[in-house]
Scaffold this active site. Structure first.
Site, short mmCIF file in Angstrom:
data_model
loop_
_atom_site.label_atom_id
_atom_site.label_comp_id
_atom_site.label_asym_id
_atom_site.label_seq_id
_atom_site.Cartn_x
_atom_site.Cartn_y
_atom_site.Cartn_z
CB CYS A 269 1.66 -6.11 4.11
SG CYS A 269 3.36 -5.84 4.69
CG ASP A 270 -1.43 -2.28 4.67
OD1 ASP A 270 -0.43 -2.71 5.26
OD2 ASP A 270 -1.68 -1.08 4.56
CE LYS A 271 -6.41 -2.55 2.14
NZ LYS A 271 -5.17 -1.95 2.67
CD GLU B 45 -4.46 2.44 2.98
OE1 GLU B 45 -3.30 2.88 2.83
OE2 GLU B 45 -4.71 1.43 3.66
CG ASP C 29 -2.16 -0.87 1.00
OD1 ASP C 29 -2.09 -1.76 0.14
OD2 ASP C 29 -3.17 -0.66 1.69
CB CYS D 53 5.33 0.08 8.07
SG CYS D 53 5.76 0.15 6.32
CB SER E 115 -2.57 4.94 5.42
OG SER E 115 -1.48 4.38 6.09
#
Length: 613
Positions: free
Chosen positions: A122-124, A491, A81, A195, A517
């Site tokens: 990570c994100d998704k 985002e 992302d 992150c 985000s």
């Protein structure tokens, strides 16, 4: 007793062809009586949170083989992302969640795998895998790649911790020199891993632990630390154990839907609210609940947000604490323990080990445990060396953070606030609700009145911010960026970060039917539902309209009369086929994104696809 799913392809003379193909992958006749366990990996060289997962898949596969299973690895896609941010690439991020879930279903069901171990980060990717696990409801263990170490840099003789958001802020602020911006950029993301702040990736991995679908420590133990290797080994052993217990002993207690009950969802959301985690988690938990047929809705989140205190602030809500510090303070279980001490959790839950919440807290709460292995694990800290290789260091903190008064995790009596770090607002702009991360909002901005400045795309808003067209007192409205309207629900990290770089973050608000985000802070309100493309009232806002935001009262309203609302609605409908679409935006939308938009629901439904068949 359930039959091994894989027997469909491994047993009987009529499956000679399938067995021949299995043998071509390295299987032997003796393997056809063993459980076939899918190692669902997400390795990619595009993403620092996934760069190290290739060898971890190999490690887990070797453990499964040693424990008497057959490991078969495949990969899902994984979008970064941060790299996709601020341009058309972000349109693909949220839709990729559905593709990940679907691709796992396709692979598992097409090959009749018996169980799976999901290696995400990570994100998704994590929510996509969680959706698949709850959809398929076969034995499953989650283990993530782990958080990145925080960046460190010396400024004016003082070492400070930094992260990805700092690189964006310094890069966008013309008042910082090129040399300093470059130093920040080079130090912000020093290692492999997700992150270093409590952004979406780490929020979701912590929630996976809170749901009970991963081992203790999964959400916070650093990617670089040698202790994380043990987490992968133990997860590999565990998936074989629970798979055999399900198929051979009919023990259904380890199935995802047995673990991730309504009570578990409420506990996970309580953890999220108490940290002020990423608002994206709300979107994902709602989607996961629908996959698992769990009765968990936006109204539940609203009720929790009014009683769960904000006990922990981690970057981007803090300049001091990152994931490594959260781990040192006891991590997910340390925070759950504080909530449990004041009876804010549901105790009728069990985790992937089959342990009750009380047993987990007794063993893993650093304020209570006598278990030396647990104490040692929470001493695992950052070494500070740049690396993209996992398990390369064994640094230990000299002491744990047990300070519940001013430490990373606080007790109820020392809460930052008593109404949580996330909140749901309602009003004539958001009849079905919207989301704000209150942990990132300054106290002086909890009640805000400003004048609307309206944009129909993120790109248009970014340009205006950098050209100083956004002024103090503005409410930046970015619409037609929802799941359907974007499509893809981008985002908005760059708009909020640019406001911060222009020193406007404490003097402006930003509202959108898009999302934010996990790195976002400030008065940023997203997930406005219904979205503009679903005939939401955000489509009717005009420049210079007065917008009132009252977080303590949980309201967000446009200050116009009902007659004016009806008049604007009438005028919008008069646009015919063009109604509730952007008037001025020019954006290429691919066939893949058009397909997603065709079925996408608004954020209050988790932005899942609504498919009638």
């Amino acid at each position: 007793m359930p039959k091994y799913r894989s027997s469909t392809t491994t047993q009987g003379r009529n499956m000679a062809g399938a067995r021949a193909l299995w043998k071509a992958t390295g299987m032997t006749d003796s393997d056809f009586n063993k459980p076939i366990i899918a190692v669902v990996n997400s390795f990619t060289e595009f993403v620092p949170g996934h760069i190290h997962l290739k060898e971890l898949g190999t490690l887990v596969s070797s453990i499964i083989k040693l424990e008497g299973g057959v490991a078969k690895e495949f990969n899902t896609i994984a979008i970064d992302d941060g790299i996709a941010m601020g341009h058309s690439g972000m349109l693909y991020s949220l839709p990729s969640r559905e593709l990940i879930a679907d691709s796992i279903e396709y692979m598992i069901n097409a090959h009749c795998a018996d169980a799976m171990i999901c290696i995400s980060n990570c994100d998704k990717i994590t929510p996509g895998m969680l959706m698949a696990a709850l959809r398929l409801n076969i034995p499953c263990v989650f283990v993530s790649g782990g958080p990145m170490e925080s960046g460190r840099i010396v400024v004016d003789g003082k070492e400070i911790k930094i992260n990805l958001v700092d690189a964006i802020v310094y890069g966008a602020n013309p008042n910082y020199s090129d040399a300093l911006a470059s130093r920040i950029e080079n130090c912000a993301c020093p290692t492999c891993g997700s992150c270093s702040g409590l952004f979406t990736a780490n929020s979701m991995n912590c929630l996976t632990e809170a749901l009970g679908l991963s081992l203790p420590g999964n959400g916070t133990l650093l990617a670089t630390h040698i202790d994380r290797k043990k987490l992968f080994i133990d997860s590999g052993k565990l998936i074989v154990k629970i798979t055999k217990e399900y198929y051979e002993d009919n023990n259904t207690s380890f199935l995802p839907r047995s673990i991730a009950s309504r009570e578990s969802f409420l506990n996970a959301m309580s953890l999220d609210i108490s940290t002020g985690g990423s608002t994206n988690t709300i979107l994902h938990l709602l989607a996961m609940a629908q996959e698992g047929q769990v009765d968990f809705k936006m109204s539940d989140i609203d009720l929790l947000s009014r009683k769960i205190p904000n006990l922990c602030k981690i970057a981007p809500n803090s300049d001091v604490y990152h994931m490594e510090d959260f781990h040192r303070a006891g991590g997910v279980i340390g925070l759950l323990a504080e909530l449990n001490r004041v009876s804010l959790l549901n105790n009728n839950v069990k985790n992937i080990l089959g342990l009750s919440l009380d047993v987990v807290l007794n063993k893993y709460d650093i304020l209570k445990t006598k278990n030396q292995d647990v104490i040692e694990m929470f001493h695992a800290g950052p070494l500070g060396n740049k690396t993209s290789i996992p398990f390369t260091q064994s640094y230990r903190w000299k002491s744990l953070d047990k300070d519940r008064k001013k430490g990373c995790i606080r007790s109820y009596e020392n809460a930052f606030s008593y109404d949580g770090g996330l909140a749901i607002l309602y009003g004539n702009i958001a009849k079905n609700g919207c989301v704000v991360k209150t942990a990132g909002v300054k106290k002086g901005n909890l009640i805000f009145e400003g004048f609307a400045i309206v944009f129909e795309s993120q790109e248009e808003a970014l340009k205006a911010i950098l050209e100083n067209k956004v002024k103090k007192g503005h409410v930046v409205v970015i619409r037609y960026e929802g799941p359907k309207g974007g499509p893809g629900m981008q985002e908005m990290l760059y708009p909020t970060t640019y406001l911060k770089s222009m020193n406007l973050d404490e003097h402006c608000a930003l509202i959108t039917d898009g999302r934010f985000s996990g790195g976002t802070s400030g008065l940023s309100i997203g997930h406005i539902s219904p979205e503009a493309a679903n005939k939401g009232n955000i489509a009717l806002i005009r420049n210079n309209d007065v917008i009132n935001i009252n977080i303590p009262n949980r309201t967000i309203n446009l200050d116009i009369t009902n007659d004016e609302f009806l008049n604007r609605m009438h005028n919008e409908i008069q646009r015919g086929k063009s109604s509730y679409t952007p008037q001025f935006r020019k954006r290429f939308v691919s066939s893949a994104l058009k397909m997603y938009a065709l079925f996408a629901t608004s954020a209050d439904k988790g932005a899942v696809r609504k498919i009638q068949y």
